[in-house]
Enzyme design. Structure first.
Site, PDB file in Angstrom:
ATOM      1  N   HIS A  17      54.282  28.963  84.980  1.00 52.85           N
ATOM      2  CA  HIS A  17      55.498  28.630  84.440  1.00 52.85           C
ATOM      3  C   HIS A  17      56.586  29.138  85.220  1.00 52.85           C
ATOM      4  CE1 HIS A  17      53.055  29.510  80.679  1.00 52.85           C
ATOM      5  NE2 HIS A  17      52.841  27.816  80.742  1.00 52.85           N
ATOM      6  N   LYS A  41      49.796  28.800  62.894  1.00 52.05           N
ATOM      7  CA  LYS A  41      49.512  29.665  63.902  1.00 52.05           C
ATOM      8  C   LYS A  41      50.546  31.180  64.843  1.00 52.05           C
ATOM      9  CE  LYS A  41      48.023  28.075  67.995  1.00 52.05           C
ATOM     10  NZ  LYS A  41      48.173  26.883  68.360  1.00 52.05           N
ATOM     11  N   ARG A  90      49.719  19.649  85.485  1.00 57.06           N
ATOM     12  CA  ARG A  90      48.900  20.344  86.205  1.00 57.06           C
ATOM     13  C   ARG A  90      47.971  19.305  86.980  1.00 57.06           C
ATOM     14  NH1 ARG A  90      48.412  24.449  81.823  1.00 57.06           N
ATOM     15  NH2 ARG A  90      48.723  22.940  80.869  1.00 57.06           N
ATOM     16  N   SER A 128      47.714  29.429  80.596  1.00 59.43           N
ATOM     17  CA  SER A 128      47.929  30.706  79.752  1.00 59.43           C
ATOM     18  C   SER A 128      46.868  31.067  78.092  1.00 59.43           C
ATOM     19  CB  SER A 128      48.888  30.388  78.277  1.00 59.43           C
ATOM     20  OG  SER A 128      50.155  30.046  78.799  1.00 59.43           O
TER      21      SER A 128
HETATM   22  P1  ADP Z   1      52.212  24.436  75.007  1.00 65.39           P
HETATM   23  O1  ADP Z   1      52.201  25.289  74.100  1.00 65.39           O
HETATM   24  O2  ADP Z   1      53.344  23.491  75.378  1.00 65.39           O
HETATM   25  O3  ADP Z   1      50.971  24.041  76.268  1.00 65.39           O
HETATM   26  P2  ADP Z   1      51.957  26.664  77.605  1.00 65.39           P
HETATM   27  O4  ADP Z   1      53.492  27.173  77.690  1.00 65.39           O
HETATM   28  O5  ADP Z   1      51.029  26.338  77.775  1.00 65.39           O
HETATM   29  O6  ADP Z   1      53.042  24.956  76.168  1.00 65.39           O
HETATM   30  O7  ADP Z   1      53.287  25.388  78.699  1.00 65.39           O
HETATM   31  C1  ADP Z   1      54.064  25.190  78.959  1.00 65.39           C
HETATM   32  C2  ADP Z   1      55.206  24.079  80.467  1.00 65.39           C
HETATM   33  O8  ADP Z   1      54.434  24.810  80.561  1.00 65.39           O
HETATM   34  C3  ADP Z   1      53.779  23.125  80.063  1.00 65.39           C
HETATM   35  O9  ADP Z   1      55.363  21.343  80.510  1.00 65.39           O
HETATM   36  C4  ADP Z   1      53.209  23.205  80.970  1.00 65.39           C
HETATM   37  O10 ADP Z   1      52.217  21.954  81.111  1.00 65.39           O
HETATM   38  C5  ADP Z   1      53.249  24.248  81.470  1.00 65.39           C
HETATM   39  N1  ADP Z   1      52.720  24.567  82.290  1.00 65.39           N
HETATM   40  C6  ADP Z   1      51.616  25.369  82.002  1.00 65.39           C
HETATM   41  N2  ADP Z   1      50.402  25.776  82.830  1.00 65.39           N
HETATM   42  C7  ADP Z   1      51.142  25.583  84.320  1.00 65.39           C
HETATM   43  C8  ADP Z   1      50.551  25.293  85.596  1.00 65.39           C
HETATM   44  N3  ADP Z   1      49.398  26.736  85.815  1.00 65.39           N
HETATM   45  N4  ADP Z   1      51.434  25.432  86.361  1.00 65.39           N
HETATM   46  C9  ADP Z   1      52.765  24.753  85.836  1.00 65.39           C
HETATM   47  N5  ADP Z   1      52.679  23.980  84.724  1.00 65.39           N
HETATM   48  C10 ADP Z   1      52.016  25.001  83.821  1.00 65.39           C
END
Ligand code: ADP
Length: 152
Positions: A17, A41, A90, A128
């Protein structure tokens, strides 16, 4: 002023992120990292902590702010006068999913454009949900999260 929203759960924020936001800095005047709150949730980490960690990570970036929101992401964009949504990609599975979301969002609001940034190769495996799993069983998550924060 060109404003973008980077929406997600950020439960917790990861190096992936952080990298997306830092690479988007030159593209926008203002980036809002926005935690979407799902009524049905509860998150793994408390919302207050997730906000606090993101603020700490971008404390050196005056053009980045942090918010949480309920409801539709496009409605939040309108409220914040944001013209763009940022999403990270990703894998091809991310692409398939994100394409549908972006198409639906463009039907809901023609004034918001989604831009995608490819994940840097070294962060492709960081999600995450994996970080939460490692944390839940007492593993060391420090290599997956920004260096400026500590999550016990
Ligand atoms: P969501 O709950 O919508 O899946 P996340 O908090 O997991 O959201 O992720 C938010 C954004 O960050 C999404 O666009 C996701 O693709 C991107 N993202 C998540 N992990 C990574 C990563 N390792 N590298 C780059 N972008 C990421």
């Amino acid at each position: 002023m060109k404003t973008a929203v980077f929406p997600g759960s950020f439960d917790p924020i990861t190096l992936g992120h952080e990298s997306i936001v830092r690479r988007a800095l030159p593209l926008f005047d203002h980036i809002i990292v926005a935690i979407g709150v799902n009524q049905d949730k509860a998150g793994y980490f408390p919302l207050g902590k997730r906000l606090e960690w993101i603020k700490a990570v971008f404390s050196d970036c005056p053009s980045v702010s942090v918010e949480s929101y309920n409801g539709l992401t496009v409605d939040f964009c309108k409220k914040m006068n944001a013209s763009h949504l940022i999403r990270g990609l990703r894998t091809s599975a991310d692409f398939e999913f994100e394409r549908s979301v972006a198409h639906v969002n463009s039907r809901l609001s023609q004034s918001v454009e989604t831009v995608f940034l490819l994940t840097q190769p070294e962060y492709v495996m960081i999600t995450s949900s994996i970080v939460r799993e490692v944390h839940k069983y007492g593993g060391d998550i420090s290599q997956f999260i920004p260096r400026s924060i500590r999550i016990d």
